[in-house]
Design a protein around this motif. Structure first.
Motif, PDB file in Angstrom:
ATOM      1  N   LYS A 129     -11.328  -4.143   3.043  1.00 34.93           N
ATOM      2  CA  LYS A 129     -10.297  -4.019   4.073  1.00 34.93           C
ATOM      3  C   LYS A 129     -10.962  -3.734   5.416  1.00 34.93           C
ATOM      4  O   LYS A 129     -11.612  -2.693   5.594  1.00 34.93           O
ATOM      5  N   GLU A 177      -7.903   2.168  -3.384  1.00 40.68           N
ATOM      6  CA  GLU A 177      -8.619   2.031  -2.115  1.00 40.68           C
ATOM      7  C   GLU A 177      -9.520   3.239  -1.924  1.00 40.68           C
ATOM      8  O   GLU A 177      -9.059   4.378  -1.908  1.00 40.68           O
ATOM      9  N   ASN A 206      -4.464   4.895  -2.190  1.00 43.76           N
ATOM     10  CA  ASN A 206      -5.663   5.516  -1.604  1.00 43.76           C
ATOM     11  C   ASN A 206      -6.134   6.676  -2.482  1.00 43.76           C
ATOM     12  O   ASN A 206      -5.327   7.466  -2.949  1.00 43.76           O
ATOM     13  N   GLU A 244       0.843  -1.191   0.000  1.00 42.80           N
ATOM     14  CA  GLU A 244       0.000   0.000   0.000  1.00 42.80           C
ATOM     15  C   GLU A 244       0.881   1.245   0.000  1.00 42.80           C
ATOM     16  O   GLU A 244       1.790   1.389   0.829  1.00 42.80           O
ATOM     17  N   ASP A 256     -12.018   0.483   1.689  1.00 43.45           N
ATOM     18  CA  ASP A 256     -11.098   0.686   2.811  1.00 43.45           C
ATOM     19  C   ASP A 256     -11.873   1.014   4.093  1.00 43.45           C
ATOM     20  O   ASP A 256     -13.009   1.503   4.035  1.00 43.45           O
TER      21      ASP A 256
HETATM   22 MG    MG Z   1      -5.842   2.463   2.592  1.00 44.62          MG
END
Ligand code: MG
Ligand code: C2E
Ligand code: MG
Ligand code: MG
Length: 274
Positions: free
Chosen positions: A197, A146, A114, A59, A176
């Motif tokens: 997630k 995400e 993200n 990530e 997320d």
């Molecule tokens: Mg994230």
């Protein structure tokens, strides 16, 4: 006298506001300079297959090392960047860096980025993503985006259309921080997610809270029945990894497996592993 007192109180209040506002102004000015000077960095945290321990993904996480304050957490400066209209250039920078960096890793390792709700609103997210892929040469299947529920709560058909387009290119879409918002099941059914997630708050107190274990079991079951990858973030202890593994969680992320590290450290580790 009363008048004087009131003025005094008023002045005190304003002085307090001034201090906070000045502080924020300074941070904004510094953030603008950091973006201009290219001093924001992207670090990468491993996400592993919980059964084998093999790294499957990293990530991308923004880092800002302020010259005087030291590390400013993204939970502080990302909202600021959103407010200042800087999230589009920052988002482009993160996507570009992450795709280029992933090209240095073995081809089975993906990269997760993200994306802010605002990038769905005013930015040209689809073209930014396609541009990052074509500039770097990264296969779309190696990129995951995400997003949080805040994206899905944006009015109008735009987010839905953009998400479907991204997915059609082969890009993975992760939900997320699952469990912290509305966690509406209709989101899971109506958007083409590939991954859920579980928010780290459920993992960090897994041993104290029976309710966290219940949420975790339910989300894993839900994810599995929808054919989604389920990733648990915030795994710090072996006992939590073992629990999640036994419950059938697919992937794990957390300090137990590694912190976010600068690109060179990741490339070197992947080089050694290969
Ligand atoms: Mg994230
Ligand atoms: P997130 O996307 O949920 O990222 C996971 C956060 O959990 C990261 O915090 C990571 O360092 C932290 N974490 C991972 N493992 C553990 C663990 O074992 N224990 C604990 N206590 N924490 C762990 P970080 O890097 O501070 O980022 C915070 C949030 O800032 C991210 O949450 C994400 O929402 C946002 N953010 C970071 N980078 C970006 C970016 O490039 N773009 C956007 N839009 N947001 C970003
Ligand atoms: Mg998260
Ligand atoms: Mg978050």
């Amino acid at each position: 006298a009363a008048k004087g007192e009131r003025r005094g109180t008023c002045r005190g209040f304003e002085a307090g506001m001034d201090a906070a506002a000045q502080e924020k102004n300074r941070l904004e000015k510094d953030l603008r300079a950091a973006v201009r000077q290219g001093s924001l960095e992207v670090h990468y945290q491993p996400i592993v297959d919980l059964q084998t321990g093999a790294v499957e993904c990293y990530e991308a996480l923004l880092r800002w090392n302020h010259p005087e304050r030291g590390a400013v957490p993204p939970d502080v400066f990302v909202p600021l960047a959103e407010e200042m209209g800087l999230i589009d250039p920052i988002g482009r920078f993160v996507l570009g860096s992450a795709c280029a960096e992933a090209m240095r890793w073995p081809a089975h390792v993906r990269v997760a980025v993200n994306v802010s709700p605002l990038q769905f609103r005013n930015g040209n997210l689809l073209s930014t993503v396609i541009n990052a892929l074509s500039t770097s040469g990264l296969a779309a299947e190696r990129l995951e985006l995400e997003i949080t529920e805040a994206v899905l709560m944006e009015k109008g058909p735009r987010p839905a259309a953009i998400i479907r387009n991204l997915r059609a290119f082969g890009i993975g879409i992760s939900l997320d921080d699952f469990g912290t918002g509305y966690s509406s099941l209709s989101y899971l059914l109506n958007y083409p997610f590939t991954k859920i997630k579980i928010d780290k708050s459920f993992i960090l107190n897994l041993h104290q809270e029976a309710s966290s274990r219940a949420v975790i079991r339910a989300v894993i079951g839900l994810g599995r029945s929808l054919g989604l990858t389920v990733t648990a973030e915030g795994i710090e202890h072996e006992i939590d990894r073992d629990y999640l593994r036994e419950e059938g969680c697919t992937q794990g992320q957390g300090y137990l497996f590694g912190h976010a590290e600068p690109p060179l450290a990741i490339a070197a580790a992947q080089c050694r592993a290969a």
